[in-house]
Motif scaffolding. Structure first.
Motif, PDB file in Angstrom:
ATOM      1  N   THR A  74     -19.434 -13.538 -14.775  1.00  0.00           N
ATOM      2  CA  THR A  74     -19.193 -12.477 -14.482  1.00  0.00           C
ATOM      3  C   THR A  74     -18.165 -11.820 -15.572  1.00  0.00           C
ATOM      4  OG1 THR A  74     -17.609 -13.063 -13.093  1.00  0.00           O
ATOM      5  CG2 THR A  74     -20.042 -12.977 -12.202  1.00  0.00           C
ATOM      6  N   ARG A  75     -17.906 -12.496 -16.751  1.00  0.00           N
ATOM      7  CA  ARG A  75     -16.827 -11.820 -17.416  1.00  0.00           C
ATOM      8  C   ARG A  75     -16.961 -10.356 -17.827  1.00  0.00           C
ATOM      9  NH1 ARG A  75     -16.449 -16.790 -21.854  1.00  0.00           N
ATOM     10  NH2 ARG A  75     -18.680 -16.641 -21.115  1.00  0.00           N
ATOM     11  N   GLU A  76     -18.245  -9.949 -18.116  1.00  0.00           N
ATOM     12  CA  GLU A  76     -18.323  -8.602 -18.751  1.00  0.00           C
ATOM     13  C   GLU A  76     -18.343  -7.527 -17.581  1.00  0.00           C
ATOM     14  OE1 GLU A  76     -18.733  -7.689 -21.724  1.00  0.00           O
ATOM     15  OE2 GLU A  76     -18.563  -9.906 -22.379  1.00  0.00           O
ATOM     16  N   LEU A  77     -18.044  -7.928 -16.280  1.00  0.00           N
ATOM     17  CA  LEU A  77     -17.848  -7.054 -15.232  1.00  0.00           C
ATOM     18  C   LEU A  77     -16.191  -7.218 -14.600  1.00  0.00           C
ATOM     19  CD1 LEU A  77     -20.933  -8.105 -12.793  1.00  0.00           C
ATOM     20  CD2 LEU A  77     -20.749  -6.143 -14.440  1.00  0.00           C
ATOM     21  N   ARG A  78     -15.581  -7.830 -15.195  1.00  0.00           N
ATOM     22  CA  ARG A  78     -14.129  -7.810 -14.807  1.00  0.00           C
ATOM     23  C   ARG A  78     -12.966  -7.654 -16.089  1.00  0.00           C
ATOM     24  NH1 ARG A  78     -13.092 -13.161 -14.837  1.00  0.00           N
ATOM     25  NH2 ARG A  78     -14.996 -14.042 -15.413  1.00  0.00           N
ATOM     26  N   PRO A  79     -12.925  -6.363 -16.104  1.00  0.00           N
ATOM     27  CA  PRO A  79     -11.877  -5.934 -17.329  1.00  0.00           C
ATOM     28  C   PRO A  79     -10.585  -6.602 -17.457  1.00  0.00           C
ATOM     29  CG  PRO A  79     -12.936  -3.950 -16.490  1.00  0.00           C
ATOM     30  CD  PRO A  79     -13.279  -5.110 -15.365  1.00  0.00           C
ATOM     31  N   CYS A  80      -9.831  -6.753 -16.231  1.00  0.00           N
ATOM     32  CA  CYS A  80      -8.705  -7.523 -16.309  1.00  0.00           C
ATOM     33  C   CYS A  80      -8.436  -7.869 -14.911  1.00  0.00           C
ATOM     34  CB  CYS A  80      -7.461  -6.719 -16.596  1.00  0.00           C
ATOM     35  SG  CYS A  80      -7.463  -5.168 -15.820  1.00  0.00           S
ATOM     36  N   GLY A  81      -7.279  -8.715 -14.626  1.00  0.00           N
ATOM     37  CA  GLY A  81      -6.940  -8.779 -13.096  1.00  0.00           C
ATOM     38  C   GLY A  81      -7.380 -10.113 -12.400  1.00  0.00           C
ATOM     39  N   TRP A  82      -8.147 -10.983 -13.327  1.00  0.00           N
ATOM     40  CA  TRP A  82      -8.935 -12.215 -12.481  1.00  0.00           C
ATOM     41  C   TRP A  82      -8.591 -13.478 -13.118  1.00  0.00           C
ATOM     42  CZ3 TRP A  82     -10.652 -10.368  -8.068  1.00  0.00           C
ATOM     43  CH2 TRP A  82     -11.065  -8.828  -7.877  1.00  0.00           C
ATOM     44  N   GLU A  83      -8.752 -14.578 -12.074  1.00  0.00           N
ATOM     45  CA  GLU A  83      -8.559 -15.753 -12.682  1.00  0.00           C
ATOM     46  C   GLU A  83      -9.587 -16.592 -12.039  1.00  0.00           C
ATOM     47  OE1 GLU A  83      -5.016 -18.294 -14.245  1.00  0.00           O
ATOM     48  OE2 GLU A  83      -5.335 -18.526 -11.951  1.00  0.00           O
ATOM     49  N   GLY A  84     -10.376 -17.437 -12.718  1.00  0.00           N
ATOM     50  CA  GLY A  84     -11.318 -18.226 -12.104  1.00  0.00           C
ATOM     51  C   GLY A  84     -12.756 -18.420 -12.777  1.00  0.00           C
ATOM     52  N   PRO A  85     -13.676 -18.544 -11.800  1.00  0.00           N
ATOM     53  CA  PRO A  85     -13.796 -18.773 -10.507  1.00  0.00           C
ATOM     54  C   PRO A  85     -13.164 -20.248  -9.986  1.00  0.00           C
ATOM     55  CG  PRO A  85     -16.106 -19.195 -11.330  1.00  0.00           C
ATOM     56  CD  PRO A  85     -15.090 -18.654 -12.564  1.00  0.00           C
TER      57      PRO A  85
END
Length: 203
Positions: A74-85
């Motif tokens: 899902t990296r191409e849906l997550r511009p910033c602010g996430w860690e994981g899964p």
């Protein structure tokens, strides 16, 4: 002969004036840097903990995206602010996180499944959702429990064929003393989807 009457005085004056103007220009640029608004908010104003990175936002309308371990990339849906899964979801980091979906400009329904983290702190986590500057609503997520939340996403909140979703997380907590705001924890994202709005879900 006065200093100003000497033939090489005027070029020196001109050079000194040019240097002074150059220094003033540097100071002005330091105080008013011509940088993108996201860069300014993250590095200069410190009003966000989420600095968006370029992503394609590639998405097929109606698809339920699974953010748990073993799910799709899902990296191409997550511009910033996430860690994981990490196991049962994608950790939101800091005080805001972003999602991006390439979708047609039509009224849609955004569905998010989220779980509150089980850490000392608030009894609930508030998630304030907006898209391209338009408020969509808020959710209250309970620690250790997964909730399913829907938000109307009007066509006017889709810009240039893309829905940029911001999750503001005012109740995010630090996990250790002195920890940076960008490492705060609040919720885990389990699933997300965008579907065409129905008559009953249209505001």
């Amino acid at each position: 002969m006065r200093w100003s009457d000497r033939p090489w005085a005027m070029p020196l004056y001109a050079l000194a004036a040019a240097l002074a103007l150059g220094e003033l220009a540097v100071v002005w640029l330091m105080l008013h840097p011509n940088v993108p608004s996201d860069y300014r908010a993250y590095y200069i104003d410190r009003t966000t903990t989420c600095l968006p990175q370029p992503v394609t936002a590639a998405y097929t309308l109606g698809t339920i995206v699974d953010f748990r371990s073993g799910g799709p990339d899902t990296r191409e849906l997550r511009p910033c602010g996430w860690e994981g899964p990490a196991g049962d979801g994608m950790h939101a980091l800091g005080e805001s996180a972003r999602l991006a979906f390439a979708v047609p400009a039509q009224d849609l329904t955004l569905t998010l499944e989220m779980t509150g983290v089980t850490l000392p702190g608030p009894r609930q986590q508030t998630v304030i959702v907006s898209a391209n500057g338009q408020p969509l609503g808020r959710a209250v997520v309970t620690p250790g429990k997964t909730g399913r939340f829907t938000f109307p996403l009007p066509a006017s909140a889709i810009a240039n064929g893309r829905a940029d979703i911001i999750l503001d997380l005012p109740d995010a907590v630090t996990t250790s003393p002195g920890q940076s705001n960008v490492r705060k924890r609040s919720i885990k994202l389990v699933k997300a989807s965008l579907t065409p709005a129905t008559a009953s879900s249209t505001p």
